[in-house]
Design an enzyme around this catalytic site. Structure first.
Site, PDB file in Angstrom:
ATOM      1  N   THR A 144       0.832  -1.211   0.000  1.00 53.54           N
ATOM      2  CA  THR A 144       0.000   0.000   0.000  1.00 53.54           C
ATOM      3  C   THR A 144       0.862   1.255   0.000  1.00 53.54           C
ATOM      4  O   THR A 144       1.932   1.295   0.638  1.00 53.54           O
ATOM      5  CB  THR A 144      -0.948   0.011   1.225  1.00 53.54           C
ATOM      6  N   SER A 179      -1.820   3.690  10.182  1.00 57.17           N
ATOM      7  CA  SER A 179      -2.792   2.865  10.924  1.00 57.17           C
ATOM      8  C   SER A 179      -2.072   1.556  11.239  1.00 57.17           C
ATOM      9  O   SER A 179      -1.021   1.256  10.657  1.00 57.17           O
ATOM     10  CB  SER A 179      -4.038   2.570  10.081  1.00 57.17           C
ATOM     11  N   TYR A 181      -3.154  -1.357  10.430  1.00 54.44           N
ATOM     12  CA  TYR A 181      -3.198  -2.135   9.186  1.00 54.44           C
ATOM     13  C   TYR A 181      -2.021  -1.763   8.283  1.00 54.44           C
ATOM     14  O   TYR A 181      -1.302  -2.627   7.779  1.00 54.44           O
ATOM     15  CB  TYR A 181      -4.533  -1.888   8.451  1.00 54.44           C
ATOM     16  N   HIS A 182      -1.822  -0.450   8.060  1.00 50.77           N
ATOM     17  CA  HIS A 182      -0.726  -0.026   7.185  1.00 50.77           C
ATOM     18  C   HIS A 182       0.621  -0.448   7.773  1.00 50.77           C
ATOM     19  O   HIS A 182       1.557  -0.766   7.040  1.00 50.77           O
ATOM     20  CB  HIS A 182      -0.762   1.489   6.975  1.00 50.77           C
ATOM     21  N   LYS A 185       1.538  -3.817   6.760  1.00 48.22           N
ATOM     22  CA  LYS A 185       2.025  -3.856   5.381  1.00 48.22           C
ATOM     23  C   LYS A 185       3.515  -3.498   5.314  1.00 48.22           C
ATOM     24  O   LYS A 185       4.263  -4.048   4.514  1.00 48.22           O
ATOM     25  CB  LYS A 185       1.215  -2.892   4.503  1.00 48.22           C
ATOM     26  N   VAL A 211      -8.389   2.143  -4.394  1.00 48.05           N
ATOM     27  CA  VAL A 211      -8.937   1.701  -5.683  1.00 48.05           C
ATOM     28  C   VAL A 211     -10.412   2.106  -5.738  1.00 48.05           C
ATOM     29  O   VAL A 211     -11.083   2.138  -4.724  1.00 48.05           O
ATOM     30  CB  VAL A 211      -8.836   0.162  -5.794  1.00 48.05           C
ATOM     31  N   GLU A 328      -4.124  11.897  11.080  1.00 53.67           N
ATOM     32  CA  GLU A 328      -3.393  12.000   9.808  1.00 53.67           C
ATOM     33  C   GLU A 328      -3.165  13.465   9.497  1.00 53.67           C
ATOM     34  O   GLU A 328      -3.885  14.327  10.006  1.00 53.67           O
ATOM     35  CB  GLU A 328      -4.190  11.342   8.669  1.00 53.67           C
TER      36      GLU A 328
END
Ligand code: USQ
Length: 382
Positions: A144, A179, A181-182, A185, A211, A328
């Site tokens: 990402t 986050s 989640y990020h 990654k 997307v 953010e």
């Protein structure tokens, strides 16, 4: 090619299965239905009714005569994954088998722990399954753009040359995710880079922006083949949410000042990018990174574009600036390099008024299924 697609039931997984199958490749799709089950539990189901993976593979076969093999199982179960590798010996594995939502990962410790465990163990298992099952297999991992965050310098394509005290070296571009989640990654990338150095794996890491879209050439053949599409606060991405909000007569939810800028792409271009990466694979010992986006917009710019087209179509679109539930930067520099996929042959579909009009038209067909309660769930980063 024999292509193993992990996370085959998801928004991108299923269209990817169709894309490769349509082009004559042998496709094996794997999913554990985490996403489907979580969406049902959280009352935020797909806008479009989507038959399960087994049923969709049958529909595809009836329509085209092409077979997609499906297995329902969990990639974090190593014995299961290794047995799949041994049975099929894939040339390419596409790794989408992750908890994909930043808001989900911020709900509470339990969701954070699940995201961490699921995303890292699935990536670790793939590295081992490739080593033990077929070391020539090319791993394509969906990363990402959020791994980089929003630094105050240009974002390079994966790597940065640094000169320090008269010496030079090349490193992964600095990462500062926004986050949990990020962050998983970022850790995935590090894991794969580690095993690429240790074992000579061949890896392509696609640093994708948000997307949008519902239409792909294959899904357009039959409504039952459409992607599993989210517009809720947890699994929906911003542009998809805004279109559904506009159709529902719900004000577009711009978080904070709305100057947050991201790199976007059409779902059709995601298909192209994955396919181009698979047909022109990375070398052994190479972690190849592409920044996967076709154009950058701020949230305000997106909202204005959607309002312009929506108003013309008679939707009377309203825009609301609401308190940002995320932590953010709302004003920041954003300049991304993204030439790698264009050099491989990507032909972008840009966000034109015509594309937005057709997106409105498909969404409108499902207007009666829109659950307005799903637009705002109040998940806070703070
Ligand atoms: N945003 C709004 N209003 C909304 C929803 C989002 O203003 O109703 C803003 C967010 O604050 C953020 C931006 O839009 O600044 C993008 O948010 P998003 O929800 O579209 O995307 P994000 O949570 O970052 O995650 C999504 C995918 C994830 C992927 C990522 C790419 O869910 O899997 O990795 O996009 S990127 O954003 O480049 O990291």
């Amino acid at each position: 090619m024999r292509v193993l697609i992990l996370g085959a039931d998801g928004y991108l997984g299923w269209p990817t299965c169709l894309y490769f199958s349509q082009r004559g490749h042998e496709v094996i799709g794997i999913d554990n239905y985490f996403h489907r089950n979580a969406a049902a539990e959280l009352d935020c189901e797909s806008l479009v009714p989507t038959p399960d993976l087994v049923q969709r593979a049958k529909i595809w076969e009836e329509l085209t005569g092409k077979k997609i093999k499906v297995h329902i199982g969990d990639v974090t179960d190593y014995d299961f994954l290794l047995s799949i590798f041994k049975e099929y010996n894939p040339d390419t594995v596409v790794h989408y088998a992750e908890q994909p939502s930043a808001p989900y990962s911020m709900i509470s410790r339990n969701e954070a722990a699940f995201t961490l465990q699921n995303n890292l163990i699935s990536t670790l298992n793939i590295a081992y399954a490739v080593k033990e099952g077929n070391p020539d297999c090319h791993i394509i991992k969906l990363g990402t753009m959020g791994e980089y965050g929003t630094p105050n310098i240009d974002i390079e394509e994966g790597w940065l040359e640094i000169e320090h005290k008269g010496r030079k070296d090349k490193f992964l571009f600095p990462r500062q995710a926004g986050s949990l989640y990020h962050t998983t990654k970022v850790q995935d990338t590090d894991l794969l880079w580690f095993y690429t150095r240790m074992w000579g794996l061949r890896v392509t890491d696609l640093m994708q922006g948000p997307v949008y879209g519902l239409s792909t050439d294959e899904a357009d053949l039959d409504k039952r083949l459409m992607p599993y599409f989210h517009y809720d606060e947890i699994f929906g991405t911003v542009l998809n949410r805004f279109i559904v909000q506009a159709v529902a007569g719900y004000p577009l939810t711009v978080f904070g000042k709305g100057n947050q800028t991201r790199g976007f792409l059409n779902i059709k271009d995601t298909m192209q990018c994955v396919y181009l990466s698979a047909t022109q694979p990375a070398e052994h010992g190479q972690l190849r990174v592409f920044n996967q986006l076709t154009e950058a917009f701020s949230v305000n710019q997106l909202a204005e574009k959607i309002k312009k087209v929506g108003d013309r179509l008679g939707y009377n679109v309203k825009i609301d600036q609401i308190e940002n539930p995320r932590v953010e930067k709302e004003d920041h520099y954003y300049n991304v390099q993204y030439t790698g996929l264009l050099e491989l042959g990507l032909k972008p579909h840009f966000l034109t008024d015509e594309i937005l009009e057709s997106f409105f038209a498909i969404t409108d067909q499902y207007k009666s299924r829109i659950n307005k309660d799903a637009f705002f769930k109040g998940i806070s980063w703070k």
